[in-house]
Design a protein around this motif. Structure first.
Motif, PDB file in Angstrom:
ATOM      1  N   THR A   1     -26.851  33.136  -4.042  1.00 23.40           N
ATOM      2  CA  THR A   1     -27.212  31.750  -4.333  1.00 23.40           C
ATOM      3  C   THR A   1     -27.183  30.997  -3.007  1.00 23.40           C
ATOM      4  OG1 THR A   1     -25.981  31.975  -6.387  1.00 23.40           O
ATOM      5  CG2 THR A   1     -26.596  29.748  -5.773  1.00 23.40           C
TER       6      THR A   1
ATOM      7  N   ARG B   1     -20.558  38.806   7.809  1.00 17.74           N
ATOM      8  CA  ARG B   1     -19.292  39.481   7.503  1.00 17.74           C
ATOM      9  C   ARG B   1     -18.714  40.112   8.764  1.00 17.74           C
ATOM     10  NH1 ARG B   1     -17.071  38.023   2.826  1.00 17.74           N
ATOM     11  NH2 ARG B   1     -16.101  40.062   2.610  1.00 17.74           N
TER      12      ARG B   1
ATOM     13  N   TYR C   1     -23.287  39.871  -7.773  1.00 14.51           N
ATOM     14  CA  TYR C   1     -23.772  38.482  -7.781  1.00 14.51           C
ATOM     15  C   TYR C   1     -25.118  38.377  -7.092  1.00 14.51           C
ATOM     16  CZ  TYR C   1     -18.869  37.527  -8.792  1.00 14.51           C
ATOM     17  OH  TYR C   1     -17.625  37.515  -9.348  1.00 14.51           O
TER      18      TYR C   1
ATOM     19  N   ILE D   1     -23.232  41.424  -3.214  1.00 13.66           N
ATOM     20  CA  ILE D   1     -24.229  40.350  -3.354  1.00 13.66           C
ATOM     21  C   ILE D   1     -25.611  40.991  -3.237  1.00 13.66           C
ATOM     22  CG2 ILE D   1     -25.179  38.272  -2.306  1.00 13.66           C
ATOM     23  CD1 ILE D   1     -22.406  37.520  -1.352  1.00 13.66           C
TER      24      ILE D   1
ATOM     25  N   THR E   1      -9.084  33.907   1.078  1.00 13.73           N
ATOM     26  CA  THR E   1      -8.714  35.310   1.250  1.00 13.73           C
ATOM     27  C   THR E   1      -7.221  35.494   0.982  1.00 13.73           C
ATOM     28  OG1 THR E   1     -10.489  35.540   2.899  1.00 13.73           O
ATOM     29  CG2 THR E   1      -8.837  37.279   2.837  1.00 13.73           C
TER      30      THR E   1
ATOM     31  N   CYS F   1     -21.165  30.822   1.827  1.00 17.50           N
ATOM     32  CA  CYS F   1     -20.057  30.571   0.900  1.00 17.50           C
ATOM     33  C   CYS F   1     -19.707  29.091   0.792  1.00 17.50           C
ATOM     34  CB  CYS F   1     -18.840  31.349   1.388  1.00 17.50           C
ATOM     35  SG  CYS F   1     -17.361  31.052   0.396  1.00 17.50           S
TER      36      CYS F   1
END
Ligand SMILES: C[S@@+](CC[C@H](N)C(=O)[O-])C[C@H]1O[C@@H](n2cnc3c(N)ncnc32)[C@H](O)[C@@H]1O
Ligand code: SF4
Length: 384
Positions: A197, A139, A194, A165, A69, A24
């Motif tokens: 990336t 995560r 998504y 993702i 968040t 991220c």
């Protein structure tokens, strides 16, 4: 999703997370000590007042709490921000108020608090429904916990969405189709999907450079994209934007404000805005570092560090870049009005011949299904 020229969005950025995910590059920070939320609430209110002084008399059609968040914020902080918006602008009776949430910070009582404060839509970062993949993405939640969070969202809000993702390491189109079907069984009116990336200067970029993170090659990525379109369309959630799927009428109205190049105020650390003043469009950005932003707002009443007037060319390029992400495409007449010249007919004809763009019966220009995987190249060609 009727196009409304009067749309005005307010984006509020909450820049903190419980941990930093290795992929991220959003403006998000981890703090060991407690966040002084009342201090942030006062600073948000001050920045809202300053923005409203620059663009008074707007009717707010959408508000979006993004992050970071925002589901770590207390409902009282959300309520204070929404009060400030209502004090300085008119709020449309059908305003859409979205809050982004991470499954690790979803709790039914707090969600009901957000609803009481005025939030009417949540967007959850589920990312994957596979525990191994969630672990690789860094995560802090399992797939089961993510689904429990989706259930809470569904029980409290009429409108909810979640993010996944895909094009993750070693993911095959078959695995993805299975995972996506599971997700669609849990989805409401909206899903964001998504492609992973590898963002510069993230731990994933370092792993990738060291050969320790392999992302799907171009053909596999293309097959994963095609799978996404087929499975979602068959389930009644077609793409209305390159990464966003919704039932008709279930689109995220706030994000449409960006993609349709409408007006929005950016509030909070590192927030971007586009404000129309005296017939000119301003691109604004605030200080990114949360504590430095607080200091600036407390000293100056706002945290702006960028306030550029866009040239016609810049406005037209941005309109093209954002609008061609949408399945509805763009109105070529609006492009011509912004740029002071029409799009190049010969370039459009060549792209059309390659099956990459099409013109709708209403005369709008849009990217075709085969064009979306090469969207950047299509936009670059048209803007040249
Ligand atoms: C700012 S995050 C907010 C959600 C929340 N913080 C969470 O992670 O649960 C918005 C979304 O961007 C997506 N995202 C972030 N970095 C990405 C990347 N490198 N590639 C693809 N998607 C990404 C994720 O799906 C994430 O849910
Ligand atoms: S993906 Fe979400 S939780 Fe993870 S660092 Fe980014 S903003 Fe924070």
């Amino acid at each position: 999703m009727a196009e409304n020229d009067q749309a005005f969005g307010v984006y509020i950025h909450w820049p903190f997370c419980l941990s930093k995910c290795p992929y991220c590059d959003f403006n998000s920070h981890v703090r060991r000590s407690a966040i002084d939320e009342p201090r942030f609430a006062r600073a948000f209110a001050a920045e809202i007042a300053a923005a409203a002084e620059r663009v008074p008399g707007r009717t707010v059609s959408t508000i979006f709490f993004g992050g970071g968040t925002p589901s770590l914020m207390q409902p009282a902080t959300i309520a204070a921000v929404l009060n400030a918006v209502g004090k300085h602008w008119v709020v449309a009776p059908d305003v859409e108020i979205t809050l982004e949430a991470n499954p690790t910070s979803v709790e039914a009582t707090r969600f009901r608090g957000y609803r009481s404060a005025g939030v009417n839509r949540v967007s959850l970062g589920v990312q994957a429904l596979d525990d191994r993949a969630l672990g690789e993405l860094g995560r802090l939640h399992t797939a089961r916990e993510a689904l429990a969070a989706v259930a809470v969202a569904r029980s409290v809000f009429d409108r909810y969405s979640f993010d996944l993702i895909y094009a993750r390491p070693q993911q095959t189109p078959r695995d993805w189709a299975r995972e996506l079907k599971l997700a669609l069984g849990e989805a409401g009116e909206h899903l964001s999907l998504y492609q992973l990336t590898v963002e510069q200067e993230t731990p994933f970029a370092a792993l990738h450079a060291a050969g320790k993170l392999s992302v799907p090659d171009e053909d596999t990525a293309r097959a994963l994209y095609d799978t996404t379109q087929e499975v979602c369309a068959a389930h009644g959630l077609p793409a209305y934007e390159i990464s966003n799927h919704a039932q008709p009428g279930g689109e995220c109205r706030h994000n449409l404000v960006y993609w349709r190049a409408q007006e929005y105020a950016g509030i909070g650390p590192g927030a971007h805005g586009r404000l129309d003043m005296d017939g000119r469009r301003h691109a604004t950005a605030t200080e990114k570092r949360p504590e430095a932003w607080l200091d600036r707002v407390e000293q100056n009443g706002h945290g702006l560090v960028t306030d550029d007037v866009l040239t016609r060319e810049e406005m037209a390029d941005e309109f093209l870049l954002m609008g061609l992400r949408l399945a509805e495409g763009i109105d070529p007449a609006r492009y011509a009005a912004l740029a002071g010249r029409p799009l190049d007919a010969a370039r459009i004809a060549a792209l059309r011949e390659h099956g990459l763009v099409e013109t709708t019966p209403a005369g709008r220009l849009r990217v075709s299904m085969p064009g979306f995987p090469v969207l950047d190249a299509v936009v670059a060609d048209l803007a040249a």
